[in-house]
Scaffold this motif. Structure first.
Motif, short mmCIF file in Angstrom:
data_model
loop_
_atom_site.label_atom_id
_atom_site.label_comp_id
_atom_site.label_asym_id
_atom_site.label_seq_id
_atom_site.Cartn_x
_atom_site.Cartn_y
_atom_site.Cartn_z
N VAL A 71 -0.89 -3.10 1.30
CA VAL A 71 -2.06 -3.29 0.31
C VAL A 71 -2.38 -4.90 0.77
O VAL A 71 -1.56 -5.52 0.67
CB VAL A 71 -1.40 -3.24 -1.29
N HIS A 72 -3.52 -4.97 1.24
CA HIS A 72 -3.75 -6.07 1.97
C HIS A 72 -4.19 -7.34 0.90
O HIS A 72 -4.77 -7.22 -0.20
CB HIS A 72 -5.26 -6.03 2.62
N ASP A 73 -3.27 -8.34 1.03
CA ASP A 73 -3.29 -9.73 0.26
C ASP A 73 -4.87 -10.29 0.05
O ASP A 73 -5.14 -10.38 -1.36
CB ASP A 73 -2.40 -10.77 0.78
N LYS A 78 -7.94 -2.61 -0.23
CA LYS A 78 -8.07 -2.03 0.84
C LYS A 78 -6.46 -1.77 1.18
O LYS A 78 -5.66 -2.71 0.78
CB LYS A 78 -8.36 -2.91 2.04
N MET A 79 -6.07 -0.81 1.62
CA MET A 79 -4.57 -0.53 2.02
C MET A 79 -4.80 0.34 3.56
O MET A 79 -5.68 0.91 4.00
CB MET A 79 -3.91 0.45 1.15
N SER A 80 -3.62 0.12 4.12
CA SER A 80 -3.48 0.77 5.47
C SER A 80 -2.13 1.47 5.26
O SER A 80 -1.17 0.94 4.63
CB SER A 80 -3.51 -0.23 6.71
N ILE A 81 -2.14 2.66 6.20
CA ILE A 81 -0.78 3.36 6.26
C ILE A 81 -0.02 3.43 7.64
O ILE A 81 -0.90 3.74 8.56
CB ILE A 81 -1.05 4.72 5.97
N TRP A 82 1.03 2.79 8.07
CA TRP A 82 1.43 2.64 9.21
C TRP A 82 2.72 3.82 9.22
O TRP A 82 3.47 3.90 8.17
CB TRP A 82 2.19 1.49 9.52
N VAL A 83 3.09 4.73 10.16
CA VAL A 83 4.02 5.53 10.66
C VAL A 83 4.91 4.94 11.81
O VAL A 83 4.36 4.48 12.88
CB VAL A 83 3.64 6.68 10.74
N LEU A 84 6.09 5.06 11.49
CA LEU A 84 7.29 4.60 12.57
C LEU A 84 7.36 5.72 13.53
O LEU A 84 7.89 6.80 13.13
CB LEU A 84 8.45 4.04 12.05
N LYS A 85 6.88 5.71 14.71
CA LYS A 85 6.97 6.69 15.68
C LYS A 85 8.09 6.59 16.42
O LYS A 85 8.73 7.63 17.06
CB LYS A 85 5.64 6.65 16.57
N ASP A 86 8.87 5.39 16.65
CA ASP A 86 9.88 5.42 17.47
C ASP A 86 10.75 4.10 17.02
O ASP A 86 10.13 3.15 17.31
CB ASP A 86 9.45 5.14 19.08
N CYS A 87 11.84 4.46 16.37
CA CYS A 87 12.73 3.38 15.90
C CYS A 87 13.52 2.53 17.17
O CYS A 87 13.87 1.53 16.85
CB CYS A 87 13.32 3.81 14.65
N ASP A 98 -8.12 2.90 4.05
CA ASP A 98 -8.96 3.14 3.00
C ASP A 98 -9.20 2.07 1.89
O ASP A 98 -8.16 1.33 1.88
CB ASP A 98 -8.75 4.80 2.49
N TYR A 99 -10.12 2.31 1.38
CA TYR A 99 -10.18 1.45 0.19
C TYR A 99 -9.73 2.14 -1.02
O TYR A 99 -9.99 3.42 -1.32
CB TYR A 99 -11.82 1.15 -0.10
N ILE A 100 -8.93 1.29 -2.00
CA ILE A 100 -8.34 2.01 -3.26
C ILE A 100 -9.50 1.96 -4.22
O ILE A 100 -9.89 0.92 -4.62
CB ILE A 100 -7.01 1.54 -3.53
N PRO A 101 -9.69 3.20 -4.94
CA PRO A 101 -10.77 3.02 -5.83
C PRO A 101 -10.29 2.39 -7.17
O PRO A 101 -10.04 2.95 -8.23
CB PRO A 101 -11.13 4.38 -6.28
N ILE A 102 -10.22 1.14 -7.13
CA ILE A 102 -9.59 0.46 -8.25
C ILE A 102 -10.67 -0.99 -8.23
O ILE A 102 -11.30 -1.15 -7.31
CB ILE A 102 -8.31 -0.01 -8.22
N ASP A 103 -10.65 -1.65 -9.39
CA ASP A 103 -11.35 -2.85 -9.85
C ASP A 103 -10.58 -3.89 -8.97
O ASP A 103 -9.60 -4.00 -8.98
CB ASP A 103 -11.42 -3.11 -11.32
N ALA A 104 -11.42 -5.18 -8.90
CA ALA A 104 -10.96 -6.21 -7.93
C ALA A 104 -9.80 -6.76 -8.67
O ALA A 104 -8.81 -7.41 -8.10
CB ALA A 104 -11.79 -6.99 -7.53
N ILE A 105 -9.79 -6.84 -9.91
CA ILE A 105 -8.79 -7.55 -10.73
C ILE A 105 -7.42 -6.74 -10.87
O ILE A 105 -6.35 -7.24 -11.32
CB ILE A 105 -9.40 -7.85 -12.07
N GLU A 106 -7.25 -5.31 -10.68
CA GLU A 106 -6.14 -4.43 -10.59
C GLU A 106 -5.27 -4.94 -9.40
O GLU A 106 -5.69 -5.28 -8.40
CB GLU A 106 -6.56 -3.13 -10.60
N CYS A 107 -3.97 -4.67 -9.52
CA CYS A 107 -3.12 -4.71 -8.35
C CYS A 107 -2.42 -3.39 -8.44
O CYS A 107 -2.05 -2.79 -9.44
CB CYS A 107 -2.32 -5.76 -8.45
N SER A 123 -2.31 -1.37 -12.24
CA SER A 123 -2.35 -1.80 -13.65
C SER A 123 -3.17 -0.82 -14.74
O SER A 123 -3.06 -1.09 -15.85
CB SER A 123 -2.88 -2.99 -13.96
N ALA A 124 -4.14 -0.07 -14.30
CA ALA A 124 -4.71 0.64 -15.19
C ALA A 124 -5.12 2.25 -14.68
O ALA A 124 -5.94 2.94 -15.36
CB ALA A 124 -6.34 -0.11 -15.33
#
Length: 190
Positions: A71-73, A78-87, A98-107, A123-124
């Protein structure tokens, strides 16, 4: 048991394919610097994070793969999903953003995953993101849980018993949500 000079940031962990994973931080800064993992044979490994991560990142098991939800600071929506393909080679692949459908004041307070769906608690709102379809569904279950700091986590079996577990089925739209309640404290002697 092998001695390791690193320790988990907190008790939040994820179990994927026979290994337990935690964020680790430096003593100076309580932010993730890498991931610590251990398998059932007590083999430890430190895994480098992808280039894109934030303080507000979550480890999940997404379809049997260690994954990271960032979840971008600078933009809590906005959030991004990363998958570890080779450890072994520390190869992370960005699955989607994608953008999380929340208000800017929520976390985002908590995240858990099941197969290809990610459950977000803010938070909501209670939201589910389908990774394959890239769709969001808001769950109307706010009155079901305690209002104070709700949290979601994937259940990890262990050798230790967990007494006083209450199970409940909650109807949500046309589906049933299986909820497992774990007490925040155990009475003495119990």
């Amino acid at each position: 048991m092998e001695s390791v000079g690193l320790c988990p940031m907190d008790s939040t962990h994820v179990f994927v394919n026979g290994r337990v994973y935690w964020f680790i931080s430096s003593e100076e800064h309580p932010v993730p610097i890498s991931i610590l993992s251990v398998d059932v044979d007590e083999n430890f490994r430190e895994i480098r994070l992808p280039d894109e991560f934030s303080e507000n990142s979550f480890l999940i098991d997404l379809d049997g793969c260690l994954s990271l939800v960032v979840v971008h600071d600078e933009d809590n929506e906005k959030m991004s999903i990363w998958v570890l393909k080779d450890c072994d080679e520390y190869i992370w692949e960005k699955k989607c953003s994608d953008y999380i459908p929340i208000d800017a004041i929520e976390c985002v307070d908590s995240i858990a995953a099941r197969k290809n769906e990610i459950f977000f608690i803010t938070s909501a709102h209670y939201l589910v993101f389908n990774v394959d379809c890239k769709t969001w569904t808001e769950l109307d279950i706010a009155g079901t849980f305690e209002e104070n700091f709700p949290i979601a986590f994937a259940f990890t079996e262990s050798l230790l018993p967990c007494p006083l577990v209450l199970r409940e089925k909650i109807p949500v739209r046309k589906q049933t949500l299986n909820v497992v309640w774990y007490p925040s404290f155990l009475p003495r002697g119990g």
